[in-house]
Design an enzyme around this catalytic site. Structure first.
Site, PDB file in Angstrom:
ATOM      1  CE  LYS A 123     -46.494 -17.712  -3.007  1.00 16.61           C
ATOM      2  NZ  LYS A 123     -47.459 -16.833  -3.715  1.00 16.61           N
ATOM      3  CG  ASP A 141     -44.413 -12.444  -4.407  1.00 20.18           C
ATOM      4  OD1 ASP A 141     -43.354 -11.994  -4.896  1.00 20.18           O
ATOM      5  OD2 ASP A 141     -45.158 -11.760  -3.679  1.00 20.18           O
TER       6      ASP A 141
END
Length: 221
Positions: A123, A141
């Site tokens: 991420k 997320d």
């Protein structure tokens, strides 16, 4: 849950772009390295909280050399208000040292090299590649995971499944900015506990079955 059709996905992002033509991260940064540090600090923390810390840190140390020179104990006081700051301090100092040793002090524009840095996962790498280097990546997320599943844009059981589905579902024209539109929509409209469905620009497209009831307030003339 039925997915949004390509035409609906196109309409969704057209509306989000109209509302916010030039979306970007809410983390404060001026260089790829500052962004990398800010994102590394943001895990399980708010952007507001991270920005408060980096506003004190970056004027003192905003390069790998300066962070490495601070060391873990020197860095901790600047980020002590952020959750998991002990672990994060160790990671930020270690990634700074690795950037100096392996990359000439520069943040690499390469996923594998980014993910090899201490404390940097997929991420974080995606955020840096997208926001600092303009790559059409999708950093999933909790907000994006929620929006992708609720709307039917790109349902998936885990973040990687949603990431892969989004890369297929988002029209190419919108892919560069889609990460920011989706995270901001999840943060301010499609909130976890009480989504603001009455004021949602894509309510009529969304597949979410438990929409918040009510009608939007009329816009004053």
């Amino acid at each position: 849950m039925p997915r949004l059709s390509p035409i609906e996905a196109e309409e969704m992002f057209s509306r989000l772009r109209e509302l916010n033509p030039h979306p970007t991260t809410e983390l404060d940064y001026a260089t790829p390295f500052e962004l990398l540090v800010a994102v590394a600090l943001s895990a399980q923390a708010t952007d507001v909280g991270v920005n408060k810390a980096t506003r004190k840190l970056f004027p003192v140390a905003n390069t790998p050399q300066a962070i490495a020179a601070l060391g873990v104990e020197g860095l901790k006081p600047y980020i002590a208000t952020i959750g998991l700051f002990n672990t994060k301090a160790a990671n930020v100092v270690a990634l700074s040292q690795q950037l100096l040793e392996r990359h000439g002090g520069e943040v690499p524009r390469d996923r594998a090299a980014l993910e090899a840095l201490p404390g940097v996962g997929r991420k974080t790498a995606n955020v840096v590649l997208n926001t600092a280097f303009g790559e059409p990546t999708m950093a999933v997320d909790t907000h994006i995971f929620r929006v992708a599943n609720r709307t039917g844009l790109a349902p998936g059981k885990d973040v990687r499944a949603v990431e892969d589905a989004l890369l297929k579902a988002v029209p190419a024209e919108y892919l560069q900015d889609a990460h920011h539109w989706l995270i901001l929509h999840g943060r301010y409209v499609c909130k976890a506990r009480k989504p603001d469905c009455p004021h949602c620009a894509i309510r009529d497209l969304c597949r979410f079955t438990d929409k918040t009831p009510g009608e939007p307030e009329p816009v004053a003339a």
